[in-house]
Motif scaffolding. Structure first.
Motif, PDB file in Angstrom:
ATOM      1  N   ALA A  91      33.908  39.560  26.542  1.00 40.22           N
ATOM      2  CA  ALA A  91      34.381  40.222  27.761  1.00 40.22           C
ATOM      3  C   ALA A  91      34.508  41.724  27.559  1.00 40.22           C
ATOM      4  O   ALA A  91      34.351  42.502  28.509  1.00 40.22           O
ATOM      5  CB  ALA A  91      35.725  39.631  28.199  1.00 40.22           C
ATOM      6  N   ILE A 105      29.324  36.896  29.023  1.00 44.80           N
ATOM      7  CA  ILE A 105      30.202  35.709  28.966  1.00 44.80           C
ATOM      8  C   ILE A 105      29.370  34.451  28.880  1.00 44.80           C
ATOM      9  O   ILE A 105      29.654  33.529  28.099  1.00 44.80           O
ATOM     10  CB  ILE A 105      31.134  35.640  30.195  1.00 44.80           C
ATOM     11  CG1 ILE A 105      32.011  36.893  30.272  1.00 44.80           C
ATOM     12  CG2 ILE A 105      31.968  34.366  30.165  1.00 44.80           C
ATOM     13  CD1 ILE A 105      32.942  37.088  29.105  1.00 44.80           C
ATOM     14  N   LEU A 148      39.056  38.733  30.987  1.00 43.61           N
ATOM     15  CA  LEU A 148      38.015  38.632  32.012  1.00 43.61           C
ATOM     16  C   LEU A 148      38.372  39.455  33.252  1.00 43.61           C
ATOM     17  O   LEU A 148      37.509  40.099  33.858  1.00 43.61           O
ATOM     18  CB  LEU A 148      37.784  37.172  32.398  1.00 43.61           C
ATOM     19  CG  LEU A 148      37.178  36.284  31.310  1.00 43.61           C
ATOM     20  CD1 LEU A 148      37.155  34.824  31.750  1.00 43.61           C
ATOM     21  CD2 LEU A 148      35.757  36.735  30.977  1.00 43.61           C
ATOM     22  N   ALA A 166      38.180  36.270  37.800  1.00 46.63           N
ATOM     23  CA  ALA A 166      38.231  35.917  36.374  1.00 46.63           C
ATOM     24  C   ALA A 166      38.512  34.431  36.206  1.00 46.63           C
ATOM     25  O   ALA A 166      37.878  33.723  35.418  1.00 46.63           O
ATOM     26  CB  ALA A 166      39.297  36.756  35.674  1.00 46.63           C
ATOM     27  N   TYR A 170      36.087  31.574  34.653  1.00 43.47           N
ATOM     28  CA  TYR A 170      36.522  30.854  33.455  1.00 43.47           C
ATOM     29  C   TYR A 170      36.718  29.378  33.708  1.00 43.47           C
ATOM     30  O   TYR A 170      36.177  28.529  32.989  1.00 43.47           O
ATOM     31  CB  TYR A 170      37.818  31.496  32.953  1.00 43.47           C
ATOM     32  CG  TYR A 170      38.367  30.944  31.650  1.00 43.47           C
ATOM     33  CD1 TYR A 170      39.705  30.530  31.562  1.00 43.47           C
ATOM     34  CD2 TYR A 170      37.578  30.869  30.505  1.00 43.47           C
ATOM     35  CE1 TYR A 170      40.229  30.063  30.360  1.00 43.47           C
ATOM     36  CE2 TYR A 170      38.096  30.398  29.303  1.00 43.47           C
ATOM     37  CZ  TYR A 170      39.423  29.994  29.240  1.00 43.47           C
ATOM     38  OH  TYR A 170      39.948  29.540  28.059  1.00 43.47           O
TER      39      TYR A 170
END
Lengths: 225, 225
Positions: A91, A105, A148, A166, A170
């Motif tokens: 990140a 990522i 993130l 983010a 994720y």
DNA sequence: TTGATTCTAGACAGAACTGTCCAGAGGTCA
DNA sequence: TGACCTCTGGACAGTTCTGTCTAGAATCAA
């Protein structure tokens, strides 16, 4: 570094040969335990089962580890020292655009040397049964999503929006990994533009998508050797 | 219907009283097994443990079930008859906009009567260890994401983009559930606009967000009774 | 050669679990 | 009351697992 290619010390030509009556090392026990953790979960990490996998009796286990819980603590530490740190590092990598940053990522997903997906899931599963593991996992989830979010903010996203994007990035990845779709990489690459559009809310640059494809094909080719 | 409020038959005033020497019913055994499946995974669904939870000896288990695997099959069927079907039904519900449609999906997250999140995760975890469970789960994941993609298409999304957004929506939810953040609902509601923006790529209508908030508060209040 | 140290196999005892079996408890019906 | 059926407790035998212990194997240094 990949799970599939992890040899016992005695079978690995790159390692210093074992002397005396040593048949397996502490690392061998730990590796076997990691495999079982991933395949079958923490509860199935049994000394007897591991000894069978290693082709030795149980005795040297108790030479290297005080008890089974000594081993499980070592397993958790192994995870802690790898996956979350790698994702945070990715990140923080320089990138020319948010799409390029997201591709960094995604490299965690592509390259098992960067991020061990099955291990991640195994630890997450374990955390559901063990509050102390859960506490550690929750803390690292916060750290990762913060990293993130900071990544999104670098590309001028409003802080509140950055946090949400983010999370979507994720947790979608976690969910996708959990589902074990096992899609071919070419299929996945064909979808990268739409994924990037969804994650960023911005049209991705074709060059970024293309570069990512090149990276993926290289890693996939290397990993299949 | 919720896990936390599930009583043994003999303690539930709404059920027909048990006669004779019956202490627990087949459903009691199944409920206990569901709880253990969720708390500790399929491997920990042990007859002895269940009998202890129920305060009876193991014998009546073998009266009601042929074997442990008979029980685990029943557990899987319970999941299959609930969670995936509910989500597909929610995806098919009428909606005035894509944001409203997504709020219908989010109702699955809010209302345990619609979707049992811990059970979903437990089955997903089990699937990682059992190929036949995995096959069934994969098939239902495909059905669910297809239903979600159809939902996006109803609101004029390109089919390829609809598929990806459906996945992001669904797998993000799985990942978020897996992470067990346990955020307060007011915190989550404050983020709904940004989530809707990310999932749809369109600015959400304030009325839709407001209506969802009202729904959530009602369910949360009802669930905490 | 002896002593010390590091690993190893395997026996032992105890705990936890499964499925089978049978006597007993409770209820219904003739 | 006796016969029958549905549940139940608990004993039994077998399996799997953990941790402890001890004798033995291999190596090294004096």
């Amino acid at each position: 570094m990949t799970r599939a290619t992890r040899l016992l010390h005695r079978d690995n030509p790159d390692q210093i040969p074992l002397n005396g009556n040593i048949k397996v090392t502490r690392q061998d026990w730990l590796n076997a335990a990691l495999e079982v953790l991933i395949e079958a979960g923490e509860k199935q990490v049994k000394v007897l089962l591991l000894s069978e996998r290693l082709g030795v009796s149980r005795s040297s286990f108790y030479w290297y580890f005080k008890s089974r819980s000594d081993l499980t603590n070592a397993l958790l530490q192994t995870w802690f020292d790898t996956n979350p740190r790698q994702m945070i590092a990715q990140a923080a990598m320089p990138a020319g655009s948010i799409c390029e940053a997201i591709c960094n990522i995604h490299k965690c997903v592509v390259d098992p040397a960067l991020f061990d997906i099955p291990l991640d899931f195994a630890v997450r599963d374990w955390a559901r049964r063990d509050p102390s593991v859960q506490a550690q996992l929750s803390a690292t989830d916060r750290d990762v999503t913060a990293a993130l979010a900071a990544m999104f903010e670098r590309f001028d996203y409003d802080p509140a929006e950055a946090v949400i994007r983010a999370r979507v990035l994720y947790y979608m990845q976690l969910g996708y990994n959990a589902a074990e779709l096992n899609e071919p990489w070419e299929t996945r690459l064909a979808n990268v533009s739409n994924y990037l559009l969804t994650f960023t809310g911005r049209a991705p640059l074709p060059k970024v998508v293309e570069d990512f494809g090149i990276y993926v094909r290289a890693i996939v080719e290397e990993t299949e050797l």
